[in-house]
Design an enzyme around this catalytic site. Structure first.
Site, PDB file in Angstrom:
ATOM      1  N   ARG A   1       0.817  -1.221   0.000  1.00 16.31           N
ATOM      2  CA  ARG A   1       0.000   0.000   0.000  1.00 16.31           C
ATOM      3  C   ARG A   1       0.856   1.279   0.000  1.00 16.31           C
ATOM      4  NH1 ARG A   1      -3.306  -3.486  -0.785  1.00 16.31           N
ATOM      5  NH2 ARG A   1      -5.476  -3.476  -0.058  1.00 16.31           N
TER       6      ARG A   1
ATOM      7  N   SER B   1     -10.846  -0.571   3.038  1.00 16.87           N
ATOM      8  CA  SER B   1     -10.120  -0.797   4.300  1.00 16.87           C
ATOM      9  C   SER B   1      -9.663   0.554   4.848  1.00 16.87           C
ATOM     10  CB  SER B   1      -8.873  -1.642   4.060  1.00 16.87           C
ATOM     11  OG  SER B   1      -9.206  -2.878   3.516  1.00 16.87           O
TER      12      SER B   1
ATOM     13  N   GLU C   1      -5.260   4.010   6.377  1.00 17.13           N
ATOM     14  CA  GLU C   1      -4.833   3.800   4.999  1.00 17.13           C
ATOM     15  C   GLU C   1      -5.192   4.983   4.098  1.00 17.13           C
ATOM     16  OE1 GLU C   1      -5.063   1.742   1.132  1.00 17.13           O
ATOM     17  OE2 GLU C   1      -6.392   0.610   2.442  1.00 17.13           O
TER      18      GLU C   1
HETATM   19  N1  EPU Z   1     -11.314 -10.765   9.886  1.00 20.71           N
HETATM   20  C1  EPU Z   1     -11.909 -10.638  11.119  1.00 20.71           C
HETATM   21  N2  EPU Z   1     -13.029  -9.853  11.237  1.00 20.71           N
HETATM   22  C2  EPU Z   1     -13.587  -9.222  10.175  1.00 20.71           C
HETATM   23  C3  EPU Z   1     -13.000  -9.376   8.906  1.00 20.71           C
HETATM   24  C4  EPU Z   1     -11.849 -10.153   8.771  1.00 20.71           C
HETATM   25  O1  EPU Z   1     -11.431 -11.183  12.104  1.00 20.71           O
HETATM   26  O2  EPU Z   1     -14.584  -8.505  10.361  1.00 20.71           O
HETATM   27  C5  EPU Z   1     -10.054 -11.533   9.773  1.00 20.71           C
HETATM   28  C6  EPU Z   1     -10.254 -12.899   9.230  1.00 20.71           C
HETATM   29  O3  EPU Z   1      -9.448 -13.792   9.965  1.00 20.71           O
HETATM   30  C7  EPU Z   1      -9.734 -12.828   7.807  1.00 20.71           C
HETATM   31  C8  EPU Z   1      -8.638 -11.770   7.920  1.00 20.71           C
HETATM   32  O4  EPU Z   1      -9.145 -10.872   8.915  1.00 20.71           O
HETATM   33  O5  EPU Z   1      -9.267 -14.044   7.379  1.00 20.71           O
HETATM   34  C9  EPU Z   1      -8.354 -11.005   6.662  1.00 20.71           C
HETATM   35  O6  EPU Z   1      -9.575 -10.439   6.161  1.00 20.71           O
HETATM   36  P1  EPU Z   1      -9.810 -10.244   4.602  1.00 20.71           P
HETATM   37  O7  EPU Z   1      -9.500 -11.489   3.893  1.00 20.71           O
HETATM   38  O8  EPU Z   1     -11.162  -9.668   4.394  1.00 20.71           O
HETATM   39  O9  EPU Z   1      -8.686  -9.215   4.149  1.00 20.71           O
HETATM   40  P2  EPU Z   1      -8.189  -7.862   4.846  1.00 20.71           P
HETATM   41  O10 EPU Z   1      -6.791  -8.114   5.317  1.00 20.71           O
HETATM   42  O11 EPU Z   1      -9.155  -7.368   5.829  1.00 20.71           O
HETATM   43  C10 EPU Z   1      -7.088  -6.952   2.649  1.00 20.71           C
HETATM   44  C11 EPU Z   1      -7.043  -5.642   1.928  1.00 20.71           C
HETATM   45  C12 EPU Z   1      -8.328  -5.440   1.128  1.00 20.71           C
HETATM   46  C13 EPU Z   1      -8.462  -6.590   0.137  1.00 20.71           C
HETATM   47  C14 EPU Z   1      -8.499  -7.901   0.931  1.00 20.71           C
HETATM   48  C15 EPU Z   1      -8.536  -9.127   0.050  1.00 20.71           C
HETATM   49  C16 EPU Z   1      -5.666  -4.141   3.287  1.00 20.71           C
HETATM   50  C17 EPU Z   1      -5.639  -2.981   4.217  1.00 20.71           C
HETATM   51  N3  EPU Z   1      -6.872  -4.543   2.889  1.00 20.71           N
HETATM   52  O12 EPU Z   1      -8.155  -6.867   3.596  1.00 20.71           O
HETATM   53  O13 EPU Z   1      -8.211  -4.235   0.403  1.00 20.71           O
HETATM   54  O14 EPU Z   1      -9.638  -6.461  -0.639  1.00 20.71           O
HETATM   55  O15 EPU Z   1      -7.292  -8.001   1.736  1.00 20.71           O
HETATM   56  O16 EPU Z   1      -7.289  -9.362  -0.501  1.00 20.71           O
HETATM   57  O17 EPU Z   1      -4.601  -4.646   2.930  1.00 20.71           O
HETATM   58  C18 EPU Z   1      -8.660  -1.892   0.562  1.00 20.71           C
HETATM   59  O18 EPU Z   1      -7.440  -1.714   0.625  1.00 20.71           O
HETATM   60  O19 EPU Z   1      -9.490  -0.941   0.576  1.00 20.71           O
HETATM   61  C19 EPU Z   1      -9.185  -3.258   0.517  1.00 20.71           C
HETATM   62  C20 EPU Z   1     -10.487  -3.527   0.584  1.00 20.71           C
END
Ligand code: EPU
Length: 336
Positions: A164, A235, A331
């Site tokens: 990012r 995010s 972010e």
């Molecule tokens: N989780 C929770 N609670 C929640 C949601 C998620 O505990 O409410 C935990 C789960 O264990 C899950 C883990 O967090 O497995 C990761 O969640 P997720 O797969 O949804 O990915 P993220 O790390 O929250 C990142 C990016 C997103 C991107 C997704 C998918 C960042 C800051 N965000 O989210 O990007 O779509 O991975 O690859 O790196 C963005 O930057 O705006 C964005 C949406």
């Protein structure tokens, strides 16, 4: 170039915050860029370059010139035995560009479907999702240096992409206007479908850029709020990167904490999990809140001010810090 005064930015930020820009213009051509540079030479006011406004939070009105980048155009500029090179202008909508590639059988961008914002904003924060980052596909980038008006082509390496982050978001912040990017689409695609939700939804289907893109769209729609329905900036926090020591200490205390090893030996942990564990998911403070289906997304329930969103963001930062000793980092760009 038409300059407007005290222009509302509500339609130009995905949080739908009512903020005004002292001056406002739209950049639709090279001539407009020249006019903007000329305006800048005769003004002491700051300049804000805006794409889709999907990664920005206005806490106050903006006391400068906001220039909305609206230059269009997609062109195939070359090919070799490995790649097709596609040049796209900064003002194109990112998702529409991804769908154009998918419809025309160019692979590579399918995992980045449905990310809001424009093409020009994508390299700023090196957008990424489901195991792919823009840095993996970007061949080169053309940008104008604002002080000299000179156009420069940056190779992928010269963009200094990381999680990012990029040269344009860090050391060169505010110095360049991104005009276009050139993507390299592989002729022998390597599909990134190992992400849980993606793999499951593709079961029994023929794998192609289009089927993957369709799965990613469905997955994102099931988890993330549509900014046209409920204001948000995706995010709101970056996933923290921990060193091994800190990770091990934390993992002993919280065995379920998800962590993903990175190539530089750091461990990326889930900010959503930390926020969730502090009980924030679905919580509301005034008109600002944490999305009910994903703890990493802050939302405007309607009529929230930038201060309200920033207020809940800071309360989250403080509770996560108290409970886990980790300082979350916002972010989106915060305009104070
Ligand atoms: N989780 C929770 N609670 C929640 C949601 C998620 O505990 O409410 C935990 C789960 O264990 C899950 C883990 O967090 O497995 C990761 O969640 P997720 O797969 O949804 O990915 P993220 O790390 O929250 C990142 C990016 C997103 C991107 C997704 C998918 C960042 C800051 N965000 O989210 O990007 O779509 O991975 O690859 O790196 C963005 O930057 O705006 C964005 C949406």
């Amino acid at each position: 170039m038409n300059i407007q005064k005290n222009h509302s930015l509500k339609k130009h930020n995905s949080f739908a915050i009512e903020a005004k820009s002292r001056y406002f213009c739209q950049i639709e051509s090279e001539d407009h860029i020249d006019s903007l540079l000329e305006w800048q030479q005769h003004s002491d006011l700051p300049l804000l370059l805006l794409g889709g406004g999907s990664n920005i939070l206005f806490i106050n009105d903006y006391q400068g010139m906001t220039a909305l980048i609206n230059t269009k155009g997609i062109t195939i500029v070359g090919e070799d035995s490995d790649f097709t090179y596609i040049k796209v202008n900064a003002g194109e909508n990112w998702h529409q560009f991804v769908r154009w590639t998918v419809e025309n059988n160019y692979a590579g961008l399918e995992n980045l479907s449905l990310i809001p914002g424009t093409v020009g904003a994508a390299p700023m924060q090196n957008i990424g999702a489901y195991g792919v980052e823009l840095a993996d596909l970007l061949h080169e980038l053309k940008a104008i240096e604002l002080t000299t008006g000179k156009s420069k082509t940056f190779t992928q390496k010269e963009c200094f992409f990381s999680y990012r982050d990029s040269f344009f978001k860090s050391s060169a912040f505010g110095k360049y206007l991104i005009q276009s990017i050139t993507i390299k689409s592989p002729k022998k695609p390597h599909w990134n479908i190992n992400y849980e939700g993606v793999k499951n939804s593709l079961e029994g289907k023929t794998i192609s850029a289009k089927t993957i893109s369709n799965s990613i769209i469905a997955l994102r729609q099931s988890k993330l709020p549509d900014p046209f329905v409920i204001g948000n900036a995706g995010s709101f926090f970056k996933n923290p990167l921990l060193n091994k020591e800190k990770w091990q200490t934390l993992k002993e205390l919280h065995p379920n904490l998800p962590g993903y090893p990175q190539t530089d030996d750091s461990i990326k942990i889930s900010a959503a999990w930390l926020i969730d564990k502090c009980g924030w998911k679905g919580k509301r403070q005034g008109n600002a809140g944490v999305y009910k289906k994903h703890a990493l997304v802050l939302v405007n329930h309607g009529g929230a001010t930038g201060k309200e969103i920033w207020g809940i963001a800071n309360d989250i930062i403080n509770t996560v810090n108290d409970k886990f000793g980790i300082e979350l980092e916002a972010e989106p760009r915060i305009i104070v």
